[in-house]
Design a protein around this motif. Structure first.
Motif, short mmCIF file in Angstrom:
data_model
loop_
_atom_site.label_atom_id
_atom_site.label_comp_id
_atom_site.label_asym_id
_atom_site.label_seq_id
_atom_site.Cartn_x
_atom_site.Cartn_y
_atom_site.Cartn_z
N ARG A 120 -4.60 52.09 20.70
CA ARG A 120 -5.47 51.11 21.35
C ARG A 120 -4.88 49.70 21.35
O ARG A 120 -5.58 48.70 21.25
N GLN A 121 -3.54 49.62 21.47
CA GLN A 121 -2.88 48.34 21.67
C GLN A 121 -2.66 48.07 23.16
O GLN A 121 -2.40 46.93 23.55
N GLU A 122 -2.72 49.10 23.93
CA GLU A 122 -2.63 49.00 25.38
C GLU A 122 -3.71 49.87 26.00
O GLU A 122 -4.16 50.85 25.39
N PHE A 123 -4.14 49.49 27.21
CA PHE A 123 -5.12 50.27 27.95
C PHE A 123 -4.53 50.58 29.33
O PHE A 123 -3.98 49.71 29.99
N VAL A 124 -4.66 51.85 29.74
CA VAL A 124 -4.04 52.26 30.99
C VAL A 124 -4.70 51.55 32.18
O VAL A 124 -4.02 50.98 33.02
N ARG A 125 -6.01 51.58 32.23
CA ARG A 125 -6.76 50.98 33.34
C ARG A 125 -6.16 51.41 34.68
O ARG A 125 -5.77 50.59 35.52
N LYS A 127 -7.35 52.52 37.30
CA LYS A 127 -8.07 52.15 38.52
C LYS A 127 -7.73 50.74 38.98
O LYS A 127 -8.05 50.36 40.10
N THR A 128 -7.11 49.95 38.11
CA THR A 128 -6.73 48.58 38.48
C THR A 128 -5.29 48.55 38.98
O THR A 128 -4.48 49.42 38.67
N ARG A 129 -4.98 47.51 39.77
CA ARG A 129 -3.62 47.37 40.28
C ARG A 129 -2.63 47.13 39.14
O ARG A 129 -1.48 47.59 39.22
N ALA A 130 -3.05 46.38 38.14
CA ALA A 130 -2.16 46.11 37.01
C ALA A 130 -1.81 47.40 36.28
O ALA A 130 -0.64 47.63 35.94
N GLY A 131 -2.81 48.25 36.05
CA GLY A 131 -2.55 49.51 35.38
C GLY A 131 -1.68 50.43 36.19
O GLY A 131 -0.77 51.09 35.66
N GLN A 132 -1.92 50.48 37.51
CA GLN A 132 -1.10 51.31 38.39
C GLN A 132 0.34 50.82 38.42
O GLN A 132 1.28 51.62 38.43
N ALA A 133 0.52 49.50 38.41
CA ALA A 133 1.88 48.93 38.42
C ALA A 133 2.64 49.30 37.16
O ALA A 133 3.84 49.62 37.21
N LYS A 134 1.97 49.28 36.00
CA LYS A 134 2.63 49.63 34.75
C LYS A 134 3.03 51.10 34.71
O LYS A 134 4.15 51.44 34.31
N VAL A 135 2.12 51.97 35.14
CA VAL A 135 2.41 53.40 35.11
C VAL A 135 3.52 53.75 36.10
O VAL A 135 4.50 54.44 35.77
N ILE A 136 3.39 53.25 37.35
CA ILE A 136 4.40 53.55 38.37
C ILE A 136 5.75 52.95 37.98
O ILE A 136 6.80 53.59 38.12
N GLU A 328 -2.32 41.66 34.11
CA GLU A 328 -3.26 42.07 33.07
C GLU A 328 -3.55 40.92 32.11
O GLU A 328 -4.70 40.68 31.73
N MET A 329 -2.49 40.19 31.72
CA MET A 329 -2.67 39.08 30.78
C MET A 329 -3.45 37.93 31.43
O MET A 329 -4.25 37.26 30.77
N LYS A 330 -3.22 37.71 32.72
CA LYS A 330 -3.99 36.67 33.42
C LYS A 330 -5.47 37.04 33.48
O LYS A 330 -6.34 36.17 33.28
N LEU A 331 -5.75 38.32 33.75
CA LEU A 331 -7.14 38.78 33.76
C LEU A 331 -7.78 38.63 32.39
O LEU A 331 -8.95 38.23 32.27
#
Length: 354
Positions: A120-125, A127-136, A328-331
């Motif tokens: 729980r130091q990171e969250f996939v999220r 559904k968000t663009r930030a999460g999709q960018a990290k995974v992709i 993500e950090m800006k949000l």
């Protein structure tokens, strides 16, 4: 990219440049007959000697209180980030090649991302663009790293005018005693990447509870040095094996200790504190590009289509993860500001009611 993002980006690129130089020169030192366990022991001891003065000068007066819990976490960091990671890597490098070593290091972002989500130091999220960018970005970067390492294709460039003749002499002298093991070597390198990922996760907790990167890094290197010396003495009882009369052994021990452990641990600890463990891990694919260029320039290795395409994919993946992390950090900053405003409004309303 703002000022707050530029400095962590630049220092992490510097760290990867340092690792690239170490990756090539350490292989040459091992080819001279240097025991990789002894090399790691010297690396930690030289790192401690280089960090300790800065820790005393910059953090001693304002150093946070050291507790048994924090010391135990630093001890775990020494086992995973120094002893485990580096011993497994250098022994794996002895039975493998720098290319395979660099390729398997690129499992680090995937290991770190999975462990960070589990703890729980990171969250996939997703559904968000930030999460999709990290995974992709992670998937694209890993794909590029694998393509660069295991697919050649046609040669796209000739030989470099720069060449390191010393490396040729070492390769000729060690070719008769080739002990490559393409099962044991990659397996140890695989475990090394996992151990490094575990260190990043623990270091993230240490950075919050003990925000003194120089001091924590000095403790880490000292404990790692003691552990590595004990292990080296157990497996190798010959005092002659500790000799640093060979210029390559001495220079690599100093370089890997001061630059790749002393400076690198401090920089990575500071960056983990600022940006989190996943941010640090995504820079590891750059090592492949730097080693490929260095090997071409110094060792006359050829560059191929797979190298070029893989490098492009690595850069795209890295940029995608950095963009996702930045959004993500800006949000998070916006949410924190809104929360603070709500708290202030609640306090004002309570005062008005009173």
């Amino acid at each position: 990219m703002g000022g707050d993002d530029l400095i962590p980006f630049l220092v992490m690129v510097f760290v990867q440049m340092g690792f690239a130089g170490m990756n090539i020169t350490s292989k040459l030192a091992i080819q001279t007959g240097m025991d990789p366990i002894i090399l790691v022991a010297y690396r930690q001891l030289f790192a401690f000697l280089s960090i300790a003065p800065f820790a005393f000068w910059m953090e001693w007066k304002e150093m946070p209180k050291m507790t048994m819990s924090i010391f135990f976490q630093i001890f775990l960091c020494s086992l995973t980030g120094a002893t485990g990671n580096q011993l497994l890597y250098f022994v794996g490098l002895k039975y493998s090649t720098p290319t395979i070593g660099c390729a398997l290091i690129n499992l680090l972002p995937a290991f770190t991302f999975v462990l960070a989500v589990l703890f729980r130091q990171e969250f996939v999220r997703i559904k968000t663009r930030a999460g999709q960018a990290k995974v992709i970005g992670t998937i694209v970067g890993l794909g590029g790293a694998m393509l660069l390492s295991f697919y050649h294709g046609k040669t796209i460039t000739g030989q470099s005018f720069i060449h390191w003749n010393y490396a040729d002499r070492l390769e000729d002298s060690s070719s008769r005693d080739d002990k490559s093991n393409f099962l044991l070597g990659p397996f140890l390198l695989f475990l090394s990447s996992f151990s490094w990922a575990v260190w990043l996760i623990i270091q993230a907790k240490v950075s919050k509870k003990f925000p003194a990167p120089y001091t924590s890094s000095a403790y880490l290197c000292l404990l790692g040095g003691i552990e590595c010396v004990a292990i080296a003495l157990y497996f190798n009882h010959k005092l002659s094996a500790w000799s640093l009369r060979n210029p390559m052994r001495l220079s690599v021990s100093l370089y890997s200790g001061v630059v790749c452990s002393g400076m690198a641990f401090c920089i990575m600890s500071w960056t983990v504190q600022k940006k989190g463990p996943v941010y640090v891990s995504v820079f590891s694919p750059l090592l492949l590009i730097m080693v490929a260029i260095s090997s071409w320039a110094l060792l006359h290795e050829k560059l191929y289509v797979g190298t070029a395409v893989g490098s492009v994919l690595i850069v795209i993946g890295l940029y995608s993860v950095l963009c996702g992390k930045s959004k993500e950090m800006k949000l998070n900053d916006i949410n924190m500001e809104e929360t603070d405003e709500m708290k202030e409004n609640d306090v004002k309303n309570d005062l008005e009611l009173q």
